[in-house]
Design an enzyme around this catalytic site. Structure first.
Site, PDB file in Angstrom:
ATOM      1  NE  ARG A 101      -3.568   0.634   2.140  1.00  0.00           N
ATOM      2  CZ  ARG A 101      -4.683   1.187   1.328  1.00  0.00           C
ATOM      3  NH1 ARG A 101      -5.327   0.300   0.802  1.00  0.00           N
ATOM      4  NH2 ARG A 101      -4.856   2.321   1.598  1.00  0.00           N
ATOM      5  CB  ILE A 102       0.688   4.345  -1.878  1.00  0.00           C
ATOM      6  CG1 ILE A 102       1.428   3.547  -3.084  1.00  0.00           C
ATOM      7  CG2 ILE A 102       1.369   5.798  -1.621  1.00  0.00           C
ATOM      8  CD1 ILE A 102       1.038   4.279  -4.386  1.00  0.00           C
ATOM      9  CG  HIS A 119      11.715  -1.163  -3.691  1.00  0.00           C
ATOM     10  ND1 HIS A 119      10.299  -1.333  -3.977  1.00  0.00           N
ATOM     11  CD2 HIS A 119      12.433  -0.886  -4.835  1.00  0.00           C
ATOM     12  CE1 HIS A 119      10.150  -1.021  -5.138  1.00  0.00           C
ATOM     13  NE2 HIS A 119      11.436  -0.899  -5.799  1.00  0.00           N
ATOM     14  CB  THR A 151      10.768   9.751   3.694  1.00  0.00           C
ATOM     15  OG1 THR A 151      11.242   9.455   2.217  1.00  0.00           O
ATOM     16  CG2 THR A 151      12.218   9.611   4.555  1.00  0.00           C
ATOM     17  CD  GLN A 182      15.178 -18.213  -0.918  1.00  0.00           C
ATOM     18  OE1 GLN A 182      15.636 -18.508   0.167  1.00  0.00           O
ATOM     19  NE2 GLN A 182      13.791 -18.108  -0.886  1.00  0.00           N
TER      20      GLN A 182
HETATM   21  C1  GRF Z   1       9.137  -8.777  -1.305  1.00  0.00           C
HETATM   22  O1  GRF Z   1       9.846  -8.952  -2.444  1.00  0.00           O
HETATM   23  C2  GRF Z   1       9.350  -7.374  -0.979  1.00  0.00           C
HETATM   24  O2  GRF Z   1      10.522  -6.742  -1.378  1.00  0.00           O
HETATM   25  C3  GRF Z   1       8.223  -6.603  -1.697  1.00  0.00           C
HETATM   26  O3  GRF Z   1       7.315  -7.407  -1.713  1.00  0.00           O
HETATM   27  C4  GRF Z   1       7.964  -9.039  -1.464  1.00  0.00           C
HETATM   28  C5  GRF Z   1       7.262  -9.452  -0.403  1.00  0.00           C
HETATM   29  O4  GRF Z   1       7.691 -10.808  -0.002  1.00  0.00           O
HETATM   30  N1  GRF Z   1       8.024  -5.340  -1.288  1.00  0.00           N
HETATM   31  P1  GRF Z   1       7.150 -11.671   1.391  1.00  0.00           P
HETATM   32  O5  GRF Z   1       5.695 -11.118   1.682  1.00  0.00           O
HETATM   33  O6  GRF Z   1       8.311 -11.275   2.302  1.00  0.00           O
HETATM   34  O7  GRF Z   1       7.288 -13.084   1.037  1.00  0.00           O
END
Ligand code: GRF
Length: 229
Positions: A101-102, A119, A151, A182
């Site tokens: 969500r934003i 991210h 932020t 991984q």
């Molecule tokens: C991850 O790749 C994270 O970087 C992105 O959404 C994915 C979430 O995966 N924002 P999980 O729910 O932790 O398995």
């Protein structure tokens, strides 16, 4: 607001926000259980019901609640409800772990310095969605993931730690997503939360600091402590 030295000594109260599978959540649960993070996950909140991450929380004995976003009129209304739930839990640290969500500027400001996001790209490259596809289309030699303070700018807060690896000729968005998770995400997120929980990293103005010094570049995989490698 930053994590105070007092709360760095006492185990940090951590709330993890999720929307899906919860693989990052699982890595945080395990790092807390092993004592690698000086903290306790006091609740997991999902905006979607019946996701795998909620089952992971329940299996670990962590209170799991759903604050449903479907049908909510606007972002302000949703974020007000989320803030209400969070303030009851009084977390020191809020971890966005695949929370899709934003967030509104007011919500972000309320938890400034205490909220992290992960991210799946080498920020500042590819904020937003479809990061693996975009890295492939650009012909990038390297790809990875970044943990940053949240932020008001989407995926734009000061980065803390980043991990990267070489893209292969036969990579697809799926193989890249798998290696990002991984090789990078499951390592750097527990490390970043551990640093924040003990006060080693902090947000000072618009700058991330490590041990009181500005982080001009995010930490890399070789800076991870042995417990997180
Ligand atoms: C991850 O790749 C994270 O970087 C992105 O959404 C994915 C979430 O995966 N924002 P999980 O729910 O932790 O398995």
């Amino acid at each position: 607001m930053s994590v105070t030295p007092e709360s760095a000594v006492a185990p940090a109260r951590i709330v993890v926000l999720i929307s899906g599978r919860g693989r990052n959540l699982q890595s945080l649960i395990e790092a807390c259980a092993r004592g690698h993070i000086n903290g306790r996950i006091c609740a997991v909140i999902s905006n979607r019901a019946e996701v795998e991450g909620l089952a992971r929380a329940e299996a670990a004995g962590i209170p799991a609640l759903v604050v449903p976003s479907r049908g909510v009129a606007d972002r302000e209304t949703y974020d007000a409800e989320l803030a209400h739930q969070l303030d009851v839990l009084a977390p020191d640290i809020i971890v966005l772990a695949g929370f899709m969500r934003i967030l509104t500027p007011g919500f972000v400001r309320r938890y400034r310095g205490r909220m992290l996001n992960i991210h799946p790209s080498l920020l500042p490259k590819y904020p937003g969605l479809h990061t693996h596809q975009r890295a492939l289309e650009a012909g990038d030699a390297e790809h990875g993931a970044t943990v940053h303070f949240v932020t008001e700018e989407l995926d734009g807060g000061p980065p803390i730690v980043q991990g990267k690896f070489m893209v292969r000729e036969d990579d697809t968005p799926e193989t890249l997503a798998d290696r990002v998770m991984q090789l990078v995400e499951l390592k750097i997120y527990p490390q970043a939360v551990a640093w924040l929980a003990r006060g080693a990293v902090a947000l000072s103005g618009d700058v991330a600091e490590y041990e009181g010094r500005p982080l001009t570049q995010p930490k890399q995989l070789d800076a991870l402590e042995p417990a997180f490698r």
